[in-house]
Design a protein around this motif. Structure first.
Motif, short mmCIF file in Angstrom:
data_model
loop_
_atom_site.label_atom_id
_atom_site.label_comp_id
_atom_site.label_asym_id
_atom_site.label_seq_id
_atom_site.Cartn_x
_atom_site.Cartn_y
_atom_site.Cartn_z
N ASN B 68 43.93 27.94 -9.72
CA ASN B 68 44.98 27.35 -10.56
C ASN B 68 45.09 28.06 -11.90
O ASN B 68 45.59 27.51 -12.86
CB ASN B 68 44.79 25.84 -10.74
N LEU B 70 43.10 28.84 -14.21
CA LEU B 70 42.30 28.54 -15.40
C LEU B 70 41.55 29.80 -15.80
O LEU B 70 41.19 29.98 -16.96
CB LEU B 70 41.32 27.39 -15.13
N THR B 103 52.27 26.57 -16.07
CA THR B 103 52.13 25.12 -16.19
C THR B 103 52.80 24.42 -15.01
O THR B 103 52.24 23.49 -14.42
CB THR B 103 52.76 24.65 -17.51
N ARG B 106 50.70 24.86 -11.92
CA ARG B 106 49.47 24.05 -11.95
C ARG B 106 49.75 22.61 -11.57
O ARG B 106 48.88 21.92 -11.03
CB ARG B 106 48.86 24.09 -13.35
N ALA B 107 50.97 22.14 -11.88
CA ALA B 107 51.30 20.74 -11.59
C ALA B 107 51.23 20.46 -10.09
O ALA B 107 51.12 19.31 -9.69
CB ALA B 107 52.69 20.42 -12.14
N ILE B 109 48.88 21.65 -8.15
CA ILE B 109 47.50 21.81 -7.72
C ILE B 109 46.63 20.85 -8.53
O ILE B 109 46.56 20.96 -9.75
CB ILE B 109 47.03 23.26 -7.97
#
Lengths: 317, 269
Positions: B68, B70, B103, B106-107, B109
């Protein structure tokens, strides 16, 4: 003889058993602390003597204090002190947040400039800054903005110079307070927020900053109170603040002490108001911290005022 | 309840379709001179559970965090649902996407962390609905789904508690509810039971099992071999930044061919 001995043994054994029961039933008496009472007594006598002297010494001239306390010219000075403090703190903190965020940025230029700003303006005494800003005219007599030209001697009034100088001072110091608060928030918080699809701005406003506040607020309370009192230095520029308004009066009537008392009492009142405000702000940001509910205003007051006896544990989170 | 996430397939032992929801190819990640991931190739079929095993420092968590974005990979790519994560293919380069696009990716996951990472200043319900509010769900609808999820993880009625008033196991269950609230197509678990007291491990694994049974695609980093044996469709053993062994749990866990995998399993079992 031996029969008597065994009888004594039996009695002793019985007494021992009875002893345990007595111990269990016994009332527990706390240790006496005569030293504490003695210390408290000595301090009370000293305080009483001080109060007596203050109230009875005619040179304090309490009637003069009372006479000038609500004079319009002093009210005007008080108003200047209040709005200048408010403006300086609000604008200074807005800049301070920016400086702190720049300092924490990965961009080396932003971080270095932020560092240099903080380093320089924390090093310059506010009074020196004030004098510099009010004499800006000798450095830059005119500023050309393309569409207009500003004559700095007119543009920067004494209050304006005070505002600029103190705002920069607040920005530099608050940036460090805010940076410390932001660093106290665990990195996992931002990661969790990212994984939920929150954007950078929202993470800062809703996740990181609220959690940094418990670390920021107490230091900021000190800072705001310090700034309230620091505004008194603008009296050297003859700006009409609380201190200057009493100086104006006592320079004519020479009632120096009672008029300084007027200013002192007003400063104490304002500081008290700020402290109470700080308590409520701290309580707001203490949500979710610790299992216990936060103490009410009255509990804190009672815990702090209680001179003797068991001090109940009241934590101001 | 069953309509909230993909419907459960008929046989849970043979979950997953042939379509790979996650495709990882040649993934590399360095921290300075330390090469944490050295070319990972991995497929995660839709609706399957993949368990990542390996000694500490083998790169399991880094691999998970690359999924994701990070962590930003230094080579190779991760694709979820046909979309490269964190980058845009542009001729001969992969250009990193702007924050807003990452962003948005990521929403889709969800992620559950070892240290829970619940927001301590928000109530349990506020924690769960935050992601939905960002996605534009109305507060009332988000709260209704939040309460329903709390019931599913066995914490009905705890909406207004703060995280610190809950036990570790309860906090992690709230974190799982938070991670699935937005109906993600994939959920990542980074050692979800490692920070828990032993008696709370079971309740969290139980919730994860229920979740797996609904057909949600999961990638799990864990040391819970029992969970891997029971729930995983695929077990991947990482060692020193490469996949040393992978396959169904019956193979990898009982007859590991790789020597390091054998040593590791002997040590944790």
């Amino acid at each position: 003889m031996s029969a008597q001995a065994s009888l004594e043994d039996a009695v002793q054994a019985l007494e021992r058993r009875a002893g345990d029961e007595q111990l269990v039933a016994a009332r527990l008496v706390a240790r006496r602390k005569p030293g504490q009472w003695l210390a408290a007594g000595v301090v009370l006598v000293i305080v009483a003597a001080g109060l007596y002297s203050v109230l009875t010494n005619p040179h304090f001239q309490w009637n003069v204090v009372r006479y000038f306390f609500f004079r319009p010219s002093i009210m005007l000075g008080l108003l200047t002190t209040i709005w200048l403090t408010a403006a300086v703190v609000v604008v200074g903190y807005a800049f301070g947040i920016g400086v702190a965020v720049m300092r924490l940025s990965r961009n080396p230029v932003l971080a270095s400039v932020s560092f240099a700003f903080t380093w320089f303006f924390r090093s310059v005494p506010p009074l020196v800054q004030l004098l510099l800003w009010s004499n800006l005219g000798s450095l830059y007599p005119t500023i050309h903005l393309g569409f207009t030209t500003i004559h700095t001697t007119h543009a920067v009034s004494d209050i304006g110079a005070a505002f600029i100088g103190l705002t920069i001072d607040v920005a530099a110091f608050s940036a460090e307070i805010i940076r410390g608060g932001l660093l106290s928030v665990d990195h996992g918080q931002a990661e969790a927020a990212k994984s939920l699809g929150l954007g950078k701005g929202r993470i800062f406003r809703r996740i990181v900053l609220p959690q940094a506040m418990p670390a920021i607020v107490p230091a900021s309370g000190n800072m705001v109170i310090g700034m309230l009192k620091a505004t008194a230095i603008i009296s050297v520029l003859s700006a009409h603040d609380l201190l200057y308004s009493v100086q104006l009066i006592y320079s004519q009537n020479y009632l120096i002490i009672p008029l300084l008392l007027v200013a002192t009492i007003w400063y104490v009142i304002l500081t008290t108001a700020l402290s109470i405000g700080q308590y409520f702000v701290e309580r707001h940001y203490a949500r979710g911290r610790g299992g216990r509910s936060t103490p009410t205003w009255w509990q804190v007051a009672r815990a702090n005022l209680r001179p003797f006896g068991v001090r109940r544990e009241v934590a101001v989170a | 309840m069953s309509d909230t996430i993909a419907p459960a397939p008929e046989a849970t032992s043979q979950r997953g379709t042939d379509r790979a929801l996650v495709r990882i190819r040649g993934l590399e990640k360095h921290f300075g001179l330390n090469r944490v991931l050295r070319g990972i190739d991995l497929d995660v079929p839709e609706g399957s559970v993949t368990v990542l095993l390996g000694p500490s420092g083998s790169g399991k968590s880094t691999l998970l965090r690359c999924v994701n974005h990070l962590e930003r990979p230094d080579g190779g790519f991760v694709e979820v649902g046909g979309e490269i994560i964190g980058f845009r293919h542009d001729g001969r380069v992969l250009r990193e996407l702007p924050d807003r696009a990452v962003t948005r990716q990521r929403a889709r996951i969800g992620m559950v962390f070892q240290q829970f990472n619940l927001f301590p200043h928000k109530t349990v319900l506020e924690n769960i609905i935050e992601g939905q509010l960002v996605a534009g769900v109305r507060r009332k609808d988000a709260a209704a789904r939040g309460s329903e999820l709390l019931e599913r993880v066995g914490l009905a009625g705890r909406e207004d508690s703060y995280p610190r008033q809950l036990s570790g196991g309860q906090q992690q269950r709230v974190a799982i509810a938070r991670a699935v609230a937005n109906r993600p197509e994939l959920i990542l678990f980074d050692e979800p039971t490692s920070a828990l007291d032993p008696e709370m491990v079971g309740e969290v694994l139980g919730v994860m099992k229920d979740l797996a049974a609904t057909g949600l695609t999961m990638i799990v980093v864990t040391h819970e071999i029992g969970f891997a044996r029971e729930v995983a469709d695929q077990v991947v053993f990482l060692d020193d930044g490469v996949i040393a062994e992978s396959g169904p749990p019956s193979d990898v866990l009982t007859r590991p061919r790789n020597e390091r995998a054998r040593d590791f399993l002997a040590a944790v079992l």
